[in-house]
Design an enzyme around this catalytic site. Structure first.
Site, PDB file in Angstrom:
ATOM      1  N   GLY A  45      54.759 -49.939 -29.681  1.00  0.00           N
ATOM      2  CA  GLY A  45      55.185 -51.332 -29.544  1.00  0.00           C
ATOM      3  C   GLY A  45      55.574 -51.649 -28.114  1.00  0.00           C
TER       4      GLY A  45
ATOM      5  N   THR B  62      61.046 -49.716 -35.540  1.00  0.00           N
ATOM      6  CA  THR B  62      60.063 -50.529 -36.266  1.00  0.00           C
ATOM      7  C   THR B  62      58.659 -50.039 -35.948  1.00  0.00           C
ATOM      8  OG1 THR B  62      59.952 -52.156 -34.476  1.00  0.00           O
ATOM      9  CG2 THR B  62      61.489 -52.624 -36.301  1.00  0.00           C
TER      10      THR B  62
ATOM     11  N   GLU C  76      56.257 -55.942 -37.373  1.00  0.00           N
ATOM     12  CA  GLU C  76      56.974 -54.667 -37.232  1.00  0.00           C
ATOM     13  C   GLU C  76      57.711 -54.328 -38.514  1.00  0.00           C
ATOM     14  OE1 GLU C  76      59.795 -54.816 -34.040  1.00  0.00           O
ATOM     15  OE2 GLU C  76      58.729 -56.421 -33.026  1.00  0.00           O
TER      16      GLU C  76
ATOM     17  N   ASN D  45      54.945 -50.631 -35.492  1.00  0.00           N
ATOM     18  CA  ASN D  45      54.174 -51.831 -35.157  1.00  0.00           C
ATOM     19  C   ASN D  45      52.719 -51.714 -35.581  1.00  0.00           C
ATOM     20  OD1 ASN D  45      56.616 -51.792 -33.489  1.00  0.00           O
ATOM     21  ND2 ASN D  45      55.724 -53.528 -32.408  1.00  0.00           N
TER      22      ASN D  45
HETATM   23  P1  ADP Z   1      57.861 -49.026 -30.568  1.00  0.00           P
HETATM   24  O1  ADP Z   1      58.273 -50.036 -29.553  1.00  0.00           O
HETATM   25  O2  ADP Z   1      56.817 -48.080 -30.046  1.00  0.00           O
HETATM   26  O3  ADP Z   1      57.450 -49.632 -31.879  1.00  0.00           O
HETATM   27  P2  ADP Z   1      60.365 -48.222 -31.838  1.00  0.00           P
HETATM   28  O4  ADP Z   1      61.599 -47.893 -31.074  1.00  0.00           O
HETATM   29  O5  ADP Z   1      60.311 -49.504 -32.610  1.00  0.00           O
HETATM   30  O6  ADP Z   1      59.164 -48.129 -30.813  1.00  0.00           O
HETATM   31  O7  ADP Z   1      60.131 -46.984 -32.814  1.00  0.00           O
HETATM   32  C1  ADP Z   1      59.077 -47.064 -33.740  1.00  0.00           C
HETATM   33  C2  ADP Z   1      58.532 -45.712 -34.135  1.00  0.00           C
HETATM   34  O8  ADP Z   1      59.574 -44.892 -34.698  1.00  0.00           O
HETATM   35  C3  ADP Z   1      57.504 -45.858 -35.255  1.00  0.00           C
HETATM   36  O9  ADP Z   1      56.208 -46.124 -34.760  1.00  0.00           O
HETATM   37  C4  ADP Z   1      57.605 -44.513 -35.970  1.00  0.00           C
HETATM   38  O10 ADP Z   1      56.691 -43.596 -35.376  1.00  0.00           O
HETATM   39  C5  ADP Z   1      59.047 -44.048 -35.716  1.00  0.00           C
HETATM   40  N1  ADP Z   1      59.959 -44.176 -36.863  1.00  0.00           N
HETATM   41  C6  ADP Z   1      60.824 -43.205 -37.248  1.00  0.00           C
HETATM   42  N2  ADP Z   1      61.549 -43.592 -38.323  1.00  0.00           N
HETATM   43  C7  ADP Z   1      61.123 -44.843 -38.650  1.00  0.00           C
HETATM   44  C8  ADP Z   1      61.494 -45.763 -39.701  1.00  0.00           C
HETATM   45  N3  ADP Z   1      62.430 -45.461 -40.620  1.00  0.00           N
HETATM   46  N4  ADP Z   1      60.850 -46.966 -39.747  1.00  0.00           N
HETATM   47  C9  ADP Z   1      59.908 -47.258 -38.820  1.00  0.00           C
HETATM   48  N5  ADP Z   1      59.521 -46.435 -37.812  1.00  0.00           N
HETATM   49  C10 ADP Z   1      60.118 -45.218 -37.712  1.00  0.00           C
HETATM   50  N1  RBF Z   2      64.107 -60.331 -33.474  1.00  0.00           N
HETATM   51  C1  RBF Z   2      64.582 -61.554 -33.134  1.00  0.00           C
HETATM   52  O1  RBF Z   2      64.446 -61.957 -31.986  1.00  0.00           O
HETATM   53  N2  RBF Z   2      65.209 -62.370 -34.044  1.00  0.00           N
HETATM   54  C2  RBF Z   2      65.391 -61.998 -35.340  1.00  0.00           C
HETATM   55  O2  RBF Z   2      65.947 -62.771 -36.130  1.00  0.00           O
HETATM   56  C3  RBF Z   2      64.911 -60.690 -35.742  1.00  0.00           C
HETATM   57  N3  RBF Z   2      65.082 -60.250 -36.997  1.00  0.00           N
HETATM   58  C4  RBF Z   2      64.609 -59.007 -37.351  1.00  0.00           C
HETATM   59  C5  RBF Z   2      64.788 -58.569 -38.661  1.00  0.00           C
HETATM   60  C6  RBF Z   2      64.307 -57.326 -39.066  1.00  0.00           C
HETATM   61  C7  RBF Z   2      64.513 -56.872 -40.487  1.00  0.00           C
HETATM   62  C8  RBF Z   2      63.645 -56.479 -38.110  1.00  0.00           C
HETATM   63  C9  RBF Z   2      63.128 -55.135 -38.517  1.00  0.00           C
HETATM   64  C10 RBF Z   2      63.466 -56.928 -36.813  1.00  0.00           C
HETATM   65  C11 RBF Z   2      63.929 -58.194 -36.412  1.00  0.00           C
HETATM   66  N4  RBF Z   2      63.771 -58.663 -35.116  1.00  0.00           N
HETATM   67  C12 RBF Z   2      64.248 -59.886 -34.749  1.00  0.00           C
HETATM   68  C13 RBF Z   2      62.903 -57.919 -34.175  1.00  0.00           C
HETATM   69  C14 RBF Z   2      63.634 -57.020 -33.185  1.00  0.00           C
HETATM   70  O3  RBF Z   2      63.985 -57.821 -32.097  1.00  0.00           O
HETATM   71  C15 RBF Z   2      62.606 -55.962 -32.794  1.00  0.00           C
HETATM   72  O4  RBF Z   2      62.377 -55.094 -33.867  1.00  0.00           O
HETATM   73  C16 RBF Z   2      63.019 -55.175 -31.578  1.00  0.00           C
HETATM   74  O5  RBF Z   2      63.065 -56.038 -30.493  1.00  0.00           O
HETATM   75  C17 RBF Z   2      62.053 -54.052 -31.264  1.00  0.00           C
HETATM   76  O6  RBF Z   2      60.745 -54.465 -31.094  1.00  0.00           O
HETATM   77 MG    MG Z   3      58.642 -51.094 -32.935  1.00  0.00          MG
END
Ligand code: ADP
Ligand code: RBF
Ligand code: MG
Length: 166
Positions: free
Chosen positions: A15, A27, A79, A29
């Site tokens: 992501g 999250t 995500e 992606n």
């Molecule tokens: P990115 O910006 O690359 O998406 P994140 O900080 O959002 O980075 O981390 C996402 C990664 O973390 C996922 O792609 C997955 O490999 C790993 N991961 C580990 N535990 C979880 C979880 N419970 N839910 C989602 N992703 C997870």
């Molecule tokens: N990002 C926002 O800017 N506003 C939101 O209201 C918001 N709600 C979220 C709710 C959930 C359940 C999740 C998983 C993510 C949400 N995010 C939201 C996204 C969040 O900013 C993002 O996951 C991180 O920036 C990493 O990419």
């Molecule tokens: Mg992510």
């Protein structure tokens, strides 16, 4: 939203690298191809449902679709936070999800703490709502059991098409 429940799957890609793990909420992606194929009545916002990584167990999930207004992204993202503790990252694996309900629109918050608190509320709401019998039924659907990397990909994708036709 007519299209709910909505079934889809795709590869887990890297992501924004903003490290949502630092928020304690990683999250997974989806690639642009999955985001671009969303039906037009699936609005941006926060959803809950079920998710499974590869051929693993099915877990509860929350998903954010949109531009993350708090961060003012220019690219629409989809995500998924899987409500489960994994020992390892799963980049490159196939994530299967079914979105079953809508929670709220995306918002911009005045602090990171407020965003984290909102996400934690979403997680609690998802945990409760998914216990409804009509939602538990979807966890057991053959969309999850019929997916295997051993199956020809046409079998896996046709099961997805059939499920979205309800
Ligand atoms: P990115 O910006 O690359 O998406 P994140 O900080 O959002 O980075 O981390 C996402 C990664 O973390 C996922 O792609 C997955 O490999 C790993 N991961 C580990 N535990 C979880 C979880 N419970 N839910 C989602 N992703 C997870
Ligand atoms: N990002 C926002 O800017 N506003 C939101 O209201 C918001 N709600 C979220 C709710 C959930 C359940 C999740 C998983 C993510 C949400 N995010 C939201 C996204 C969040 O900013 C993002 O996951 C991180 O920036 C990493 O990419
Ligand atoms: Mg992510």
């Amino acid at each position: 939203m007519r299209s709910l429940p909505f079934f889809c799957r795709g590869e887990v890609i890297r992501g924004f690298g903003r490290g949502s793990k630092e928020l304690g909420i990683p999250t997974a992606n989806f690639p642009d191809s999955v985001v671009e194929n969303l039906p037009s009545d699936i609005n941006t916002g926060i959803y809950y449902g079920w998710a499974c990584v590869g051929n693993g167990d099915v877990h509860k999930m929350v998903m954010s679709i949109g531009w993350n207004p708090y961060y003012k992204n220019t690219k629409k993202s989809m995500e998924t936070h899987v409500i489960h503790s994994f020992n390892e990252d799963f980049y490159g694996e196939i994530l299967s999800v079914v979105m079953v309900g809508y929670i709220r629109p995306e918002r911009s918050y005045t602090s990171l703490e407020a965003l984290i608190a909102a996400i934690n509320n979403d997680i609690e709401e998802a945990k409760v709502k998914l216990e409804l019998p009509e939602h538990l039924k979807l966890r057991d659907s053959n969309f999850f059991t019929r997916f295997s990397s051993d199956l020809p990909s046409t079998t896996a994708s046709s099961s997805q098409t059939i499920m979205n036709g309800h």
